[in-house]
Scaffold this motif. Structure first.
Motif, PDB file in Angstrom:
ATOM      1  N   UNK A  37      -8.625   8.920 -38.324  1.00 26.09           N
ATOM      2  CA  UNK A  37      -8.137  10.224 -38.776  1.00 26.09           C
ATOM      3  C   UNK A  37      -8.519  11.311 -37.776  1.00 26.09           C
ATOM      4  N   UNK A  38      -9.780  11.303 -37.353  1.00 28.55           N
ATOM      5  CA  UNK A  38     -10.245  12.308 -36.391  1.00 28.55           C
ATOM      6  C   UNK A  38      -9.503  12.200 -35.060  1.00 28.55           C
ATOM      7  N   UNK A  39      -9.141  10.972 -34.670  1.00 32.14           N
ATOM      8  CA  UNK A  39      -8.447  10.750 -33.403  1.00 32.14           C
ATOM      9  C   UNK A  39      -6.937  10.934 -33.547  1.00 32.14           C
ATOM     10  N   UNK A  40      -6.472  11.023 -34.789  1.00 31.49           N
ATOM     11  CA  UNK A  40      -5.040  11.180 -35.018  1.00 31.49           C
ATOM     12  C   UNK A  40      -4.241   9.917 -34.726  1.00 31.49           C
ATOM     13  N   UNK A  41      -4.858   8.773 -35.031  1.00 32.81           N
ATOM     14  CA  UNK A  41      -4.175   7.496 -34.812  1.00 32.81           C
ATOM     15  C   UNK A  41      -4.212   6.672 -36.094  1.00 32.81           C
ATOM     16  N   UNK A  42      -3.449   5.606 -36.097  1.00 28.52           N
ATOM     17  CA  UNK A  42      -3.398   4.708 -37.238  1.00 28.52           C
ATOM     18  C   UNK A  42      -4.646   3.821 -37.251  1.00 28.52           C
ATOM     19  N   UNK A  43      -5.251   3.657 -38.419  1.00 27.52           N
ATOM     20  CA  UNK A  43      -6.457   2.839 -38.544  1.00 27.52           C
ATOM     21  C   UNK A  43      -6.204   1.402 -38.086  1.00 27.52           C
ATOM     22  N   UNK A  60      -5.572   7.609 -25.085  1.00 26.54           N
ATOM     23  CA  UNK A  60      -6.150   7.144 -26.347  1.00 26.54           C
ATOM     24  C   UNK A  60      -7.676   7.122 -26.254  1.00 26.54           C
ATOM     25  N   UNK A  61      -8.198   6.740 -25.093  1.00 24.78           N
ATOM     26  CA  UNK A  61      -9.651   6.759 -24.901  1.00 24.78           C
ATOM     27  C   UNK A  61     -10.183   8.173 -25.104  1.00 24.78           C
ATOM     28  N   UNK A  62      -9.451   9.155 -24.577  1.00 24.40           N
ATOM     29  CA  UNK A  62      -9.858  10.553 -24.720  1.00 24.40           C
ATOM     30  C   UNK A  62      -9.864  10.960 -26.184  1.00 24.40           C
ATOM     31  N   UNK A  63      -8.828  10.592 -26.924  1.00 27.43           N
ATOM     32  CA  UNK A  63      -8.746  10.956 -28.336  1.00 27.43           C
ATOM     33  C   UNK A  63      -9.883  10.328 -29.142  1.00 27.43           C
ATOM     34  N   UNK A  67     -13.020  12.128 -31.040  1.00 26.26           N
ATOM     35  CA  UNK A  67     -13.320  11.849 -32.446  1.00 26.26           C
ATOM     36  C   UNK A  67     -14.810  11.593 -32.661  1.00 26.26           C
ATOM     37  N   UNK A  68     -15.462  11.029 -31.661  1.00 33.25           N
ATOM     38  CA  UNK A  68     -16.909  10.800 -31.733  1.00 33.25           C
ATOM     39  C   UNK A  68     -17.714  12.030 -31.303  1.00 33.25           C
ATOM     40  N   UNK A  69     -17.027  13.013 -30.739  1.00 31.45           N
ATOM     41  CA  UNK A  69     -17.724  14.200 -30.255  1.00 31.45           C
ATOM     42  C   UNK A  69     -18.419  13.967 -28.924  1.00 31.45           C
ATOM     43  N   UNK A  70     -17.864  13.053 -28.124  1.00 30.14           N
ATOM     44  CA  UNK A  70     -18.436  12.761 -26.815  1.00 30.14           C
ATOM     45  C   UNK A  70     -17.328  12.880 -25.771  1.00 30.14           C
ATOM     46  N   UNK A  71     -17.716  12.843 -24.503  1.00 27.74           N
ATOM     47  CA  UNK A  71     -16.729  12.901 -23.423  1.00 27.74           C
ATOM     48  C   UNK A  71     -16.188  11.498 -23.147  1.00 27.74           C
ATOM     49  N   UNK A  76     -17.054   5.640 -21.905  1.00 28.86           N
ATOM     50  CA  UNK A  76     -16.905   4.528 -20.963  1.00 28.86           C
ATOM     51  C   UNK A  76     -18.227   4.067 -20.357  1.00 28.86           C
ATOM     52  N   UNK A  77     -19.318   4.746 -20.675  1.00 22.16           N
ATOM     53  CA  UNK A  77     -20.609   4.362 -20.099  1.00 22.16           C
ATOM     54  C   UNK A  77     -21.324   3.390 -21.031  1.00 22.16           C
ATOM     55  N   UNK A  78     -20.978   2.142 -20.868  1.00 25.61           N
ATOM     56  CA  UNK A  78     -21.635   1.066 -21.607  1.00 25.61           C
ATOM     57  C   UNK A  78     -21.851  -0.068 -20.629  1.00 25.61           C
ATOM     58  N   UNK A  79     -22.756  -0.966 -20.971  1.00 28.25           N
ATOM     59  CA  UNK A  79     -23.051  -2.090 -20.077  1.00 28.25           C
ATOM     60  C   UNK A  79     -21.839  -2.997 -20.011  1.00 28.25           C
TER      61      UNK A  79
END
Length: 80
Positions: A37-43, A60-63, A67-71, A76-79
């Motif tokens: 809902x926050x991202x404006x996409x279908x669940x 979509x990554x940006x949206x 929705x998480x309140x992050x950049x 994209x910063x994960x192992x």
């Protein structure tokens, strides 16, 4: 050629990103429906991203990051 054989292979990065999104969602105690809902996409589409069954566009990554309140870089910063 069967439908299954024609299916496009999802890049490993997209699968790992989906897992990361799911982890973030669970850590923040949010449902798929809330983030969608926050991202404006279908669940259902968000569920496909999390399960690595659908490739994700940068927009979509940006949206989802929003929705998480992050950049997007934070998303994209994960192992890998």
């Amino acid at each position: 050629m069967s439908k299954r054989e024609r299916k496009k292979e999802i890049p490993v990065f997209c699968i790992e990103l989906g897992q990361h999104i799911r982890t973030l969602r669970i850590e923040n105690d949010l449902s798929i429906e809330e983030i969608a809902f926050k991202a404006g996409i279908d669940a259902q589409n968000l569920r496909k991203y999390e399960l690595g069954k659908q490739e994700m566009k940068v927009s979509m990554m940006k949206r989802i990051a929003d929705a998480f309140g992050i950049t997007t870089p934070e998303l994209l910063s994960f192992d890998k």
